[in-house]
Motif scaffolding. Structure first.
Motif, PDB file in Angstrom:
ATOM      1  N   CYS A 164       0.848  -1.200   0.000  1.00 29.38           N
ATOM      2  CA  CYS A 164       0.000   0.000   0.000  1.00 29.38           C
ATOM      3  C   CYS A 164       0.878   1.243   0.000  1.00 29.38           C
ATOM      4  O   CYS A 164       1.822   1.351   0.778  1.00 29.38           O
ATOM      5  N   ALA A 165       0.537   2.169  -0.881  1.00 32.30           N
ATOM      6  CA  ALA A 165       1.325   3.399  -1.005  1.00 32.30           C
ATOM      7  C   ALA A 165       0.693   4.559  -0.254  1.00 32.30           C
ATOM      8  O   ALA A 165       1.253   5.652  -0.213  1.00 32.30           O
ATOM      9  N   CYS A 166      -0.466   4.332   0.341  1.00 30.88           N
ATOM     10  CA  CYS A 166      -1.184   5.432   0.990  1.00 30.88           C
ATOM     11  C   CYS A 166      -0.402   5.968   2.194  1.00 30.88           C
ATOM     12  O   CYS A 166       0.116   5.198   2.990  1.00 30.88           O
ATOM     13  N   CYS A 173      -6.502   1.119   3.424  1.00 36.98           N
ATOM     14  CA  CYS A 173      -6.057   1.675   2.149  1.00 36.98           C
ATOM     15  C   CYS A 173      -7.200   2.499   1.549  1.00 36.98           C
ATOM     16  O   CYS A 173      -8.362   2.123   1.652  1.00 36.98           O
ATOM     17  N   THR A 174      -6.854   3.627   0.930  1.00 39.34           N
ATOM     18  CA  THR A 174      -7.901   4.511   0.398  1.00 39.34           C
ATOM     19  C   THR A 174      -8.443   4.045  -0.950  1.00 39.34           C
ATOM     20  O   THR A 174      -9.475   4.519  -1.406  1.00 39.34           O
ATOM     21  N   CYS A 209      -4.660  -0.009  -4.011  1.00 34.24           N
ATOM     22  CA  CYS A 209      -3.227  -0.337  -3.958  1.00 34.24           C
ATOM     23  C   CYS A 209      -2.993  -1.831  -4.189  1.00 34.24           C
ATOM     24  O   CYS A 209      -2.016  -2.213  -4.832  1.00 34.24           O
TER      25      CYS A 209
HETATM   26 ZN    ZN Z   1      -3.263   2.129  -0.284  1.00 35.29          ZN
END
Ligand code: ZN
Length: 300
Positions: free
Chosen positions: A115-117, A131-132, A135
């Motif tokens: 996840c990059a959030c 996670c928004t 991802c």
């Molecule tokens: Zn995410």
């Protein structure tokens, strides 16, 4: 008064401080309650120090843990005896292979996603955790610099409580898909804690009620790991000691840090008396054994 408890069920508990600040009266309260529960149930005590978070770790905070346990003659049978022993034999850095193994297992079971959030992304989306977006379909676990999230279950988790009850908790929103490996590649707190407690055979977990959601998250994680016994541990979530204004205590160098009190010459007896006052206990105390289970658990 002795504790009435499922003594046959518990054999090992732990103090699990984190060297991320100076300990305060609330930490002392938690240690004493743990010592009393251990004594009354015949359980042994492990000292298990969470030092995976290297950003917040400071040697003086580690020293403060040993200083506190020795100053108040708080017993433990297993774990580091002093700082050198800790670095040589007990640091979580030595158990990295176990955390990696647990992460590999979760990965194989397809229970993880990258996840990059960021925290800001979550705030903008009014999410406490998770996670928004997408991802999990956009990134691979092999991509560098991403958090690894654990796909948390929908269903309720069952915790064994100290009074003998089994209690069901719906999975907390604040723990949705919690992080098990941080973007810098290090294993995260919840994962290390579950792996360690199971490895050392801890089956009585005493912690503040502010960590109830962590306990639920950890039980879920334990169920996802083969041969991990954490899910069967007995939990005791104690009330939180507050300052005179009713605020939660925090680790700092403030007037009520144990480090400051000790440095300024307060005796163990004087500090324990301060703790007793905070717990509305009116008889004299000069040692941790002067406290009782019922007094310490009715402080609210
Ligand atoms: Zn995410």
């Amino acid at each position: 008064m002795k504790t009435s408890l499922p003594a046959e069920k518990v054999h090992k508990t732990r103090y699990a401080p984190t060297p991320s600040g100076y300990l305060h009266l609330g930490n002392l309260y938690s240690f004493i309650l743990t010592a009393i529960l251990a004594r009354d149930s015949g359980a042994s005590i492990l000292l298990r120090i969470d030092d995976m978070d290297r950003e917040r770790f400071r040697p003086e905070y580690l020293q403060n843990i040993f200083e506190t346990l020795h100053y108040f003659e708080l017993p433990y049978q297993e774990g580091p005896k002093h700082e050198a022993d800790f670095f040589q034999n007990w640091s979580q850095q030595h158990r990295m292979d176990r955390y990696t193994k647990a992460l590999d297992e979760l990965r194989q079971k397809e229970l993880l996603y990258a996840c990059a959030c960021t925290r800001t992304d979550l705030q903008k989306a009014s999410l406490q955790s998770g996670c928004t977006g997408n991802c999990s379909s956009s990134y691979s676990l092999d991509d560098p610099g991403l958090n690894w999230r654990y796909r948390t279950p929908e269903q309720s988790q069952f915790l064994q409580m100290f009074n003998g009850e089994t209690r069901a908790y719906s999975f907390p929103v604040s723990m949705k898909d919690f992080i098990v490996r941080k973007r810098d590649g290090t294993p995260a707190y919840q994962l290390c804690s579950v792996v360690d407690d199971a490895q050392f055979g801890v089956n009585l977990v005493v912690r503040g009620v502010d960590l109830l959601e962590s306990s639920i998250a950890q039980v879920a994680l334990s169920h996802s790991l083969d041969n991990n016994s954490y899910a069967t541990a007995v939990h005791f979530h104690h009330p939180l000691l507050t300052d005179q204004a009713g605020h939660k205590l925090s680790k700092s160098e403030g007037a009520e840090s144990l480090h400051t009190l000790i440095k300024n010459g307060s005796t163990p007896s004087q500090i324990l008396t301060l703790l007793a006052q905070r717990c509305s206990i009116n008889h004299p105390v000069s040692h941790w054994t002067d406290f009782t289970y019922s007094e310490l658990t009715s402080i609210v």
